[in-house]
Design a protein around this motif. Structure first.
Motif, mmCIF file in Angstrom:
data_model
loop_
_atom_site.group_PDB
_atom_site.id
_atom_site.type_symbol
_atom_site.label_atom_id
_atom_site.label_comp_id
_atom_site.label_asym_id
_atom_site.label_seq_id
_atom_site.Cartn_x
_atom_site.Cartn_y
_atom_site.Cartn_z
ATOM 1 N N PRO A 1 58.351 -15.747 3.798
ATOM 2 C CA PRO A 1 57.389 -16.503 2.989
ATOM 3 C C PRO A 1 55.973 -15.954 3.169
ATOM 4 N N ILE A 2 55.246 -15.880 2.088
ATOM 5 C CA ILE A 2 53.843 -15.458 2.138
ATOM 6 C C ILE A 2 53.007 -16.724 2.325
ATOM 7 N N THR A 3 52.623 -16.983 3.551
ATOM 8 C CA THR A 3 51.939 -18.234 3.881
ATOM 9 C C THR A 3 50.420 -18.113 3.834
ATOM 10 N N LYS A 4 49.912 -16.885 3.905
ATOM 11 C CA LYS A 4 48.467 -16.678 3.861
ATOM 12 C C LYS A 4 48.188 -15.201 3.591
ATOM 13 N N ALA A 5 46.960 -14.930 3.198
ATOM 14 C CA ALA A 5 46.534 -13.544 3.033
ATOM 15 C C ALA A 5 46.079 -13.018 4.392
ATOM 16 N N ALA A 6 46.795 -12.035 4.926
ATOM 17 C CA ALA A 6 46.415 -11.453 6.213
ATOM 18 C C ALA A 6 45.015 -10.863 6.113
ATOM 19 N N ASP A 7 44.233 -11.051 7.172
ATOM 20 C CA ASP A 7 42.829 -10.627 7.150
ATOM 21 C C ASP A 7 42.470 -10.050 8.518
ATOM 22 N N HIS A 8 42.994 -8.858 8.810
ATOM 23 C CA HIS A 8 42.786 -8.210 10.100
ATOM 24 C C HIS A 8 41.960 -6.936 9.928
ATOM 25 N N ASP A 9 41.484 -6.405 11.055
ATOM 26 C CA ASP A 9 40.620 -5.222 11.005
ATOM 27 C C ASP A 9 41.349 -3.998 10.466
ATOM 28 N N ILE A 10 42.601 -3.800 10.895
ATOM 29 C CA ILE A 10 43.420 -2.680 10.415
ATOM 30 C C ILE A 10 44.787 -3.226 10.055
ATOM 31 N N MET A 11 45.193 -3.051 8.786
ATOM 32 C CA MET A 11 46.495 -3.523 8.315
ATOM 33 C C MET A 11 47.229 -2.368 7.647
ATOM 34 N N LEU A 12 48.457 -2.126 8.071
ATOM 35 C CA LEU A 12 49.253 -1.013 7.557
ATOM 36 C C LEU A 12 50.351 -1.515 6.633
ATOM 37 N N PHE A 13 50.512 -0.847 5.499
ATOM 38 C CA PHE A 13 51.572 -1.140 4.537
ATOM 39 C C PHE A 13 52.231 0.166 4.109
ATOM 40 N N THR A 14 53.408 0.045 3.528
ATOM 41 C CA THR A 14 54.112 1.233 3.055
ATOM 42 C C THR A 14 54.899 0.885 1.807
ATOM 43 N N ILE A 15 54.954 1.823 0.869
ATOM 44 C CA ILE A 15 55.675 1.554 -0.375
ATOM 45 C C ILE A 15 57.173 1.512 -0.140
ATOM 46 N N SER A 16 57.651 2.137 0.938
ATOM 47 C CA SER A 16 59.091 2.198 1.172
ATOM 48 C C SER A 16 59.695 0.811 1.340
ATOM 49 N N LYS A 17 59.037 -0.073 2.072
ATOM 50 C CA LYS A 17 59.582 -1.399 2.294
ATOM 51 C C LYS A 17 59.154 -2.395 1.219
ATOM 52 N N CYS A 18 58.129 -2.062 0.467
ATOM 53 C CA CYS A 18 57.696 -2.915 -0.632
ATOM 54 C C CYS A 18 58.616 -2.748 -1.839
ATOM 55 N N THR A 19 58.818 -1.509 -2.281
ATOM 56 C CA THR A 19 59.588 -1.256 -3.509
ATOM 57 C C THR A 19 60.864 -0.465 -3.268
ATOM 58 N N GLY A 20 61.056 0.075 -2.058
ATOM 59 C CA GLY A 20 62.235 0.866 -1.751
ATOM 60 C C GLY A 20 62.059 2.360 -1.904
ATOM 61 N N HIS A 21 60.873 2.820 -2.307
ATOM 62 C CA HIS A 21 60.674 4.241 -2.587
ATOM 63 C C HIS A 21 60.216 5.001 -1.342
ATOM 64 N N ALA A 22 61.122 5.094 -0.360
ATOM 65 C CA ALA A 22 60.800 5.788 0.881
ATOM 66 C C ALA A 22 60.509 7.267 0.650
ATOM 67 N N GLY A 23 61.151 7.851 -0.361
ATOM 68 C CA GLY A 23 60.969 9.281 -0.629
ATOM 69 C C GLY A 23 59.582 9.643 -1.126
ATOM 70 N N CYS A 24 58.798 8.657 -1.566
ATOM 71 C CA CYS A 24 57.418 8.946 -1.979
ATOM 72 C C CYS A 24 56.545 9.322 -0.782
ATOM 73 N N ARG A 25 56.945 8.876 0.421
ATOM 74 C CA ARG A 25 56.187 9.116 1.649
ATOM 75 C C ARG A 25 54.730 8.678 1.502
ATOM 76 N N LEU A 26 54.539 7.423 1.154
ATOM 77 C CA LEU A 26 53.191 6.914 0.952
ATOM 78 C C LEU A 26 53.003 5.583 1.659
ATOM 79 N N GLY A 27 51.929 5.499 2.418
ATOM 80 C CA GLY A 27 51.515 4.248 3.020
ATOM 81 C C GLY A 27 50.025 4.074 2.820
ATOM 82 N N TRP A 28 49.553 2.857 3.057
ATOM 83 C CA TRP A 28 48.110 2.629 2.953
ATOM 84 C C TRP A 28 47.663 1.668 4.040
ATOM 85 N N ALA A 29 46.422 1.862 4.455
ATOM 86 C CA ALA A 29 45.797 0.986 5.440
ATOM 87 C C ALA A 29 44.624 0.282 4.783
ATOM 88 N N LEU A 30 44.497 -1.005 5.058
ATOM 89 C CA LEU A 30 43.331 -1.777 4.651
ATOM 90 C C LEU A 30 42.466 -1.938 5.887
#
Length: 381
Positions: free
Chosen positions: A194-223
């Motif tokens: 469940p998405i209970t809140k918008a995370a608001d940390h100094d460094i947050m890591l995300f990756t498209i592989s677990k979001c959409t399944g496209h691990a072969g794109c080899r792309l992540g982003w940091a906020l």
């Protein structure tokens, strides 16, 4: 010939070790027309994407779609107050964050490499990432639960939530002025929790592989909140790979756009609903087998919470099953047993800072592979 093929299928080792998100392939085969992309031969030839951006290799179109998907889902603060740094997967960004935190002004004179810790069971990639380069800047420090911080020495804590391997919702363990936190939110998407809140940390890591399944794109982003930290992360990626592929960024932007359009424009691309339905069905089958056979125990997850994205109560549906062997046989290394006796390749608990009575099983493989896993799990008592 048919009998031989059946025997091969029965004996074939199914690999559930890596968390390769091929389960999403069926969705994109049916709903992926909106993510179609054509790239001309003359496009994307320069190193540079936006010379005015702190992350100069970030394509504006990809930046737009990153901020948009977070706004729609509501899982992280991603407005203009956050700098976006992209990397070749979130693994590269984890290294970039360690480099940036370990080279902050004012750290000269500290004794030795900066410890990197995480609460066990921690993601098995953290120790390797911290020690692989044998850096004088940082080193693996072990389980955050048993780590005793030095009063004058900073340390870095990796907080993975939902956690890989066990799906827990983690918070920092070490709370003091010398603690630098890296929040790994690869699985903080509505199909898993469940998405209970918008995370608001100094460094947050995300990756498209677990979001959409496209691990072969080899792309992540940091906020990233702090501009100086973001610049040092950019420098790490620049020196390692001179940026990130523009072709991959264009494809990732098209994929994220298709997902966002599915929710904002009423299109057919309801990725997160597909993911939740799939994960719910798979967890139901796993729990049925575990309950019926009694050979394994499963972690108890929190009760359903209100999900702001789905606008309803939602259960936790982790990407991995974290199994503990509780059967009658004298088995110390359950991962080796599963591979040898049942042709299931999984990752043992020792890799995550615990005992090999535990094993991590990926639930993100194709349906046929998952069906074979359930069949083989059912044979263990």
């Amino acid at each position: 010939m048919a009998a031989s093929s059946a025997a091969e299928s029965k004996d074939r080792v199914i690999n559930l070790d890596h968390g390769d998100p091929t389960a999403y392939e069926s969705f994109w085969r049916e709903s992926g027309e909106g993510a179609y992309l054509k790239i001309e031969g003359w496009e994307n030839m320069s190193y540079f994407s936006d010379r005015n951006n702190l992350c100069w290799f970030l394509l504006p179109v990809f930046e737009t779609e990153i901020r948009r998907i977070h706004r729609i889902v509501g899982n992280a603060t991603a407005d203009e107050s956050r700098h976006i740094v992209i990397g070749n997967g979130s693994s590269q960004l984890f290294q970039a964050a360690l480099f940036a935190l370990s080279t902050q002004p004012g750290l000269t004179g500290t004794s030795g490499p900066m410890p990197v810790v995480s609460a066990a069971p921690y993601y098995s990639g953290y120790p390797a990432a911290a020690d692989f380069l044998k850096s004088t800047l940082y080193k693996w420090g072990g389980d955050a639960n048993t780590f005793t911080p030095h009063p004058s020495t900073p340390h870095n804590e990796a907080i993975c939530s939902p956690n890989n391997p066990d799906g827990r919702l983690n918070n920092p363990v070490l709370l003091n002025q010398n603690s630098n936190n890296i929040h790994d939110l690869a699985y903080y998407w509505p199909q898993y929790t469940p998405i209970t809140k918008a995370a608001d940390h100094d460094i947050m890591l995300f990756t498209i592989s677990k979001c959409t399944g496209h691990a072969g794109c080899r792309l992540g982003w940091a906020l990233v909140k702090d501009a100086d930290l973001a610049r040092r992360m950019v420098k790490f990626v620049e020196l390692g790979t001179i940026g990130v592929s523009k072709d991959s960024q264009h494809r990732a932007a098209a994929i994220l756009r298709a997902v966002s359009n599915g929710y904002e424009s009423g299109g057919a691309c309801k990725l997160f609903h597909f993911g939740r339905k799939m994960m719910a069905e798979r967890w139901e089958r796993v729990r049925e087998v575990v309950k019926a056979k009694g050979a394994f125990g499963l972690l108890e997850y929190p009760p359903p919470s209100y999900c702001g994205f789905l606008r309803e109560e939602a259960t936790h549906l982790p990407a991995f099953a974290w199994l503990k062997y509780e059967g009658n046989q004298d088995i110390e290394d359950i991962a080796s047993y599963l591979k040898t006796e049942h042709s299931i390749e999984a990752r043992g608990g020792r890799n995550f800072g615990t005992t090999d009575k535990y094993v991590r099983i990926s639930l993100l493989e194709r349906q046929k592979t998952f069906d074979v896993f359930i069949e083989r799990l059912s044979s263990i008592s």
